[in-house]
Design an enzyme around this catalytic site. Structure first.
Site, PDB file in Angstrom:
ATOM      1  N   GLY A  16       0.784  -1.236   0.000  1.00 28.99           N
ATOM      2  CA  GLY A  16       0.000   0.000   0.000  1.00 28.99           C
ATOM      3  C   GLY A  16       0.808   1.275   0.000  1.00 28.99           C
ATOM      4  O   GLY A  16       0.306   2.324   0.416  1.00 28.99           O
ATOM      5  N   ASN A 111      -5.621   2.945 -13.060  1.00 30.73           N
ATOM      6  CA  ASN A 111      -4.670   1.973 -12.525  1.00 30.73           C
ATOM      7  C   ASN A 111      -3.267   2.531 -12.658  1.00 30.73           C
ATOM      8  O   ASN A 111      -2.979   3.251 -13.614  1.00 30.73           O
ATOM      9  CB  ASN A 111      -4.783   0.671 -13.343  1.00 30.73           C
ATOM     10  CG  ASN A 111      -3.794  -0.390 -12.908  1.00 30.73           C
ATOM     11  OD1 ASN A 111      -3.608  -0.645 -11.715  1.00 30.73           O
ATOM     12  ND2 ASN A 111      -3.146  -1.028 -13.882  1.00 30.73           N
ATOM     13  N   HIS A 113       0.580   1.172 -13.218  1.00 27.64           N
ATOM     14  CA  HIS A 113       1.252  -0.046 -13.678  1.00 27.64           C
ATOM     15  C   HIS A 113       2.744   0.246 -13.826  1.00 27.64           C
ATOM     16  O   HIS A 113       3.109   1.277 -14.411  1.00 27.64           O
ATOM     17  CB  HIS A 113       0.663  -0.487 -15.024  1.00 27.64           C
ATOM     18  CG  HIS A 113       1.267  -1.752 -15.535  1.00 27.64           C
ATOM     19  ND1 HIS A 113       0.938  -2.989 -15.022  1.00 27.64           N
ATOM     20  CD2 HIS A 113       2.201  -1.979 -16.493  1.00 27.64           C
ATOM     21  CE1 HIS A 113       1.636  -3.926 -15.655  1.00 27.64           C
ATOM     22  NE2 HIS A 113       2.408  -3.338 -16.555  1.00 27.64           N
ATOM     23  N   SER A 140       3.135   3.880 -15.523  1.00 29.62           N
ATOM     24  CA  SER A 140       2.046   4.525 -16.261  1.00 29.62           C
ATOM     25  C   SER A 140       0.781   4.539 -15.414  1.00 29.62           C
ATOM     26  O   SER A 140       0.501   3.586 -14.691  1.00 29.62           O
ATOM     27  CB  SER A 140       1.727   3.735 -17.543  1.00 29.62           C
ATOM     28  OG  SER A 140       2.878   3.545 -18.325  1.00 29.62           O
ATOM     29  N   GLU A 147      -9.502  -4.599 -21.404  1.00 31.49           N
ATOM     30  CA  GLU A 147      -8.228  -5.106 -21.917  1.00 31.49           C
ATOM     31  C   GLU A 147      -7.147  -4.910 -20.845  1.00 31.49           C
ATOM     32  O   GLU A 147      -6.855  -3.764 -20.464  1.00 31.49           O
ATOM     33  CB  GLU A 147      -7.862  -4.309 -23.180  1.00 31.49           C
ATOM     34  CG  GLU A 147      -6.775  -4.914 -24.000  1.00 31.49           C
ATOM     35  CD  GLU A 147      -6.445  -4.040 -25.219  1.00 31.49           C
ATOM     36  OE1 GLU A 147      -5.396  -4.241 -25.798  1.00 31.49           O
ATOM     37  OE2 GLU A 147      -7.263  -3.144 -25.551  1.00 31.49           O
ATOM     38  N   LEU A 148      -6.571  -5.984 -20.361  1.00 31.45           N
ATOM     39  CA  LEU A 148      -5.638  -5.911 -19.220  1.00 31.45           C
ATOM     40  C   LEU A 148      -4.478  -4.947 -19.499  1.00 31.45           C
ATOM     41  O   LEU A 148      -3.721  -5.143 -20.462  1.00 31.45           O
ATOM     42  CB  LEU A 148      -5.088  -7.311 -18.913  1.00 31.45           C
ATOM     43  CG  LEU A 148      -4.098  -7.367 -17.749  1.00 31.45           C
ATOM     44  CD1 LEU A 148      -4.782  -7.068 -16.429  1.00 31.45           C
ATOM     45  CD2 LEU A 148      -3.390  -8.714 -17.707  1.00 31.45           C
ATOM     46  N   ASP A 149      -4.342  -3.930 -18.649  1.00 35.51           N
ATOM     47  CA  ASP A 149      -3.285  -2.923 -18.776  1.00 35.51           C
ATOM     48  C   ASP A 149      -3.266  -2.269 -20.160  1.00 35.51           C
ATOM     49  O   ASP A 149      -2.221  -1.774 -20.608  1.00 35.51           O
ATOM     50  CB  ASP A 149      -1.895  -3.538 -18.471  1.00 35.51           C
ATOM     51  CG  ASP A 149      -1.807  -4.077 -17.047  1.00 35.51           C
ATOM     52  OD1 ASP A 149      -2.444  -3.497 -16.158  1.00 35.51           O
ATOM     53  OD2 ASP A 149      -1.117  -5.086 -16.839  1.00 35.51           O
TER      54      ASP A 149
HETATM   55  C1  GAR Z   1       3.365  -0.772  -7.517  1.00 37.60           C
HETATM   56  O1  GAR Z   1       4.673  -0.812  -8.012  1.00 37.60           O
HETATM   57  C2  GAR Z   1       2.361  -0.749  -8.668  1.00 37.60           C
HETATM   58  O2  GAR Z   1       2.829  -0.034  -9.778  1.00 37.60           O
HETATM   59  C3  GAR Z   1       2.253  -2.216  -8.967  1.00 37.60           C
HETATM   60  O3  GAR Z   1       2.242  -2.852  -7.731  1.00 37.60           O
HETATM   61  C4  GAR Z   1       3.018  -2.083  -6.812  1.00 37.60           C
HETATM   62  C5  GAR Z   1       2.190  -1.871  -5.577  1.00 37.60           C
HETATM   63  O4  GAR Z   1       2.989  -1.326  -4.557  1.00 37.60           O
HETATM   64  N1  GAR Z   1       1.055  -2.501  -9.697  1.00 37.60           N
HETATM   65  C6  GAR Z   1       0.947  -3.516 -10.543  1.00 37.60           C
HETATM   66  O5  GAR Z   1       1.858  -4.296 -10.765  1.00 37.60           O
HETATM   67  C7  GAR Z   1      -0.395  -3.648 -11.209  1.00 37.60           C
HETATM   68  N2  GAR Z   1      -0.367  -4.619 -12.245  1.00 37.60           N
HETATM   69  P1  GAR Z   1       2.288  -0.691  -3.274  1.00 37.60           P
HETATM   70  O6  GAR Z   1       1.380  -1.772  -2.670  1.00 37.60           O
HETATM   71  O7  GAR Z   1       3.426  -0.377  -2.352  1.00 37.60           O
HETATM   72  O8  GAR Z   1       1.525   0.508  -3.692  1.00 37.60           O
END
Ligand code: GAR
Length: 220
Positions: A16, A111, A113, A140, A147-149
């Site tokens: 988080g 989102n 990513h 991003s 569509e995923l990502d």
């Molecule tokens: C982040 O790096 C985010 O970009 C990635 O998960 C991490 C969450 O970190 N998201 C993805 O990979 C989504 N496909 P956090 O829990 O410390 O925010």
């Protein structure tokens, strides 16, 4: 007239830190939102503890309690709708979401990513950027579609890949930028400056030709 604070729900599966960055921006007065719910598919997610500490209502739903993905997503998204959220932010939510659950949220779900989309949708983005020999990597923020990502891009942050970098060093260098990128993008939504039109992202009513870039002074 200043618009009312946007009601925001956040979904997160992990520690988080992006949620923490959103809460910090809200507390600093740079993000005029009201967090109405933080939800997770993992009861142990650090994000839920952070939300509790910040006095934000939380929801943990275990996918194992549902017969299939659509059933889980139906329940999750019904609970999000009941929270009164106007915007849903995926901040490290590591599940694919059913298209039927997403449909009513078109233009109201974003989102973050960890890649320079359209490169490296899905998992292991840092490893894949290294394996490809990329000299540049990044993160991003995009509108979420079925569509995923693959939804329309709003904003990106870039880092240079250095000789000797590994997955951990890339992630460590990128994460602080994610923590600026996501609040900045959500701030544009809170200011009602961003929308998803038929032909893509609109900023101040005009088509966004290329994703905004995070610079020293924010998004440009
Ligand atoms: C982040 O790096 C985010 O970009 C990635 O998960 C991490 C969450 O970190 N998201 C993805 O990979 C989504 N496909 P956090 O829990 O410390 O925010």
């Amino acid at each position: 007239m200043t618009p009312a604070p946007l009601k925001v729900a956040v979904l997160a599966s992990g520690r988080g830190s992006n949620l923490a960055a959103l809460i910090a921006a809200r507390d600093a007065g740079t993000l005029p939102v009201e967090f109405v719910l933080v939800g997770s598919d993992k009861a142990s997610a650090g994000a839920l503890r952070l939300a509790e500490d910040a006095g934000i209502p939380t929801l943990a739903l275990n996918p194992k309690g549902y017969p299939d993905r659509p059933a889980f997503d139906r329940e999750l998204f019904a609970r999000i709708a009941a929270s009164g959220a106007e915007l849903l932010v995926l901040a490290g939510f590591m599940r694919v979401i059913d298209g039927a659950a997403l449909a009513p949220w078109a233009g109201r779900i974003v989102n973050i990513h960890p890649s320079l989309l359209p490169k490296y949708r899905g998992l292991h983005t840092h490893r894949r950027a290294l394996e490809a020999g990329d000299t540049e990597h990044g993160a991003s923020v995009h509108f979420v579609t079925a569509e995923l990502d693959g939804g329309p891009l709003i904003a990106q942050a870039r880092i240079v890949v250095r000789p000797g970098d590994d997955e951990n060093s890339l992630a460590a260098r990128l994460l602080p930028l994610e923590h600026r990128l996501l609040p900045a993008a959500v701030a544009l939504l809170a200011a009602r400056r961003l929308a998803l039109g038929d032909a893509g992202v609109l900023l101040d009513g005009r088509p966004l030709r290329a994703p905004l870039q995070l610079g020293e002074h924010g998004l440009q």
